[in-house]
Design a protein around this motif. Structure first.
Motif, mmCIF file in Angstrom:
data_model
loop_
_atom_site.group_PDB
_atom_site.id
_atom_site.type_symbol
_atom_site.label_atom_id
_atom_site.label_comp_id
_atom_site.label_asym_id
_atom_site.label_seq_id
_atom_site.Cartn_x
_atom_site.Cartn_y
_atom_site.Cartn_z
ATOM 1 N N LEU A 7 0.878 -1.301 0.181
ATOM 2 C CA LEU A 7 0.013 0.041 0.130
ATOM 3 C C LEU A 7 0.798 1.107 -0.063
ATOM 4 O O LEU A 7 1.954 1.425 0.597
ATOM 5 C CB LEU A 7 -0.892 0.076 1.149
ATOM 6 C CG LEU A 7 -1.718 -1.030 1.397
ATOM 7 C CD1 LEU A 7 -2.687 -0.969 2.787
ATOM 8 C CD2 LEU A 7 -2.952 -1.176 0.403
ATOM 9 N N ARG A 9 0.222 5.396 0.718
ATOM 10 C CA ARG A 9 -0.598 6.279 1.373
ATOM 11 C C ARG A 9 -0.890 7.489 0.518
ATOM 12 O O ARG A 9 0.116 8.006 -0.013
ATOM 13 C CB ARG A 9 -0.365 6.514 2.759
ATOM 14 C CG ARG A 9 -1.577 7.396 3.452
ATOM 15 C CD ARG A 9 -1.357 7.789 4.621
ATOM 16 N NE ARG A 9 -2.081 8.969 4.987
ATOM 17 C CZ ARG A 9 -2.649 8.722 6.188
ATOM 18 N NH1 ARG A 9 -2.786 7.794 7.029
ATOM 19 N NH2 ARG A 9 -3.740 9.774 6.632
ATOM 20 N N TYR A 18 -5.340 4.805 0.121
ATOM 21 C CA TYR A 18 -4.371 4.053 -0.405
ATOM 22 C C TYR A 18 -4.337 3.257 -1.835
ATOM 23 O O TYR A 18 -5.586 3.049 -2.133
ATOM 24 C CB TYR A 18 -4.291 2.748 0.396
ATOM 25 C CG TYR A 18 -4.042 3.154 2.014
ATOM 26 C CD1 TYR A 18 -2.852 3.404 2.650
ATOM 27 C CD2 TYR A 18 -4.858 3.306 2.892
ATOM 28 C CE1 TYR A 18 -2.643 3.573 3.833
ATOM 29 C CE2 TYR A 18 -4.868 3.615 4.289
ATOM 30 C CZ TYR A 18 -3.517 3.691 4.750
ATOM 31 O OH TYR A 18 -3.284 4.401 6.092
ATOM 32 N N ASP A 30 5.614 5.810 0.069
ATOM 33 C CA ASP A 30 4.953 6.427 -0.785
ATOM 34 C C ASP A 30 5.936 6.948 -1.880
ATOM 35 O O ASP A 30 5.513 7.691 -2.919
ATOM 36 C CB ASP A 30 4.624 7.666 -0.055
ATOM 37 C CG ASP A 30 3.562 7.485 1.142
ATOM 38 O OD1 ASP A 30 2.961 6.476 0.959
ATOM 39 O OD2 ASP A 30 3.489 8.449 1.859
#
Length: 120
Positions: A7, A9, A18, A30
């Motif tokens: 994932l 964010r 997500y 990220d």
């Protein structure tokens, strides 16, 4: 290169969103990723169809090429029927601790003493 299905964010503060991405395991959460294969919006109701969206075909392609899903993504894949997640169990987790057992034993003794006093 170790690949992860994980994932990333997005969204604003206290409003998480997500993206399910294929990324190198060494890249930041990220940061750079190879491909976006789905999304998860935890703000939606659990029965909402748009809460978890996955591109099953691309995820299966990456799984066949050695990408490893994280635990949270593996839960989504198991719900979608793409991958199998072994049930984890910790039988010790639900048991009370030492102090709680001592308090319960003390309360039991007090209750027995009160019952004996009431019987006399």
């Amino acid at each position: 290169m170790a690949l992860k299905i994980r994932l990333a964010r997005g969204g604003s503060k206290k409003r998480p969103y997500y993206q399910v991405v294929i990324a190198d395991a060494r890249s930041p959460r990220d940061g750079r990723f190879l491909e976006k294969v789905g999304s998860w919006n935890p703000m939606l109701a659990k029965d909402d169809a748009k809460r978890v969206e996955l591109n099953n075909e691309r995820i299966q392609h990456w799984l066949d090429n050695g990408a490893q899903p994280t635990d949270r993504v593996l839960r989504f894949l198991a719900e979608a029927g793409i991958a199998k997640r072994d049930a984890r169990s910790n039988p010790e987790k639900g048991k009370p601790g030492k102090k709680a057992l001592e308090r319960a034993a003390e309360a039991r003794q007090k209750a027995e003493a009160a019952a004996a006093a009431a019987a006399e």
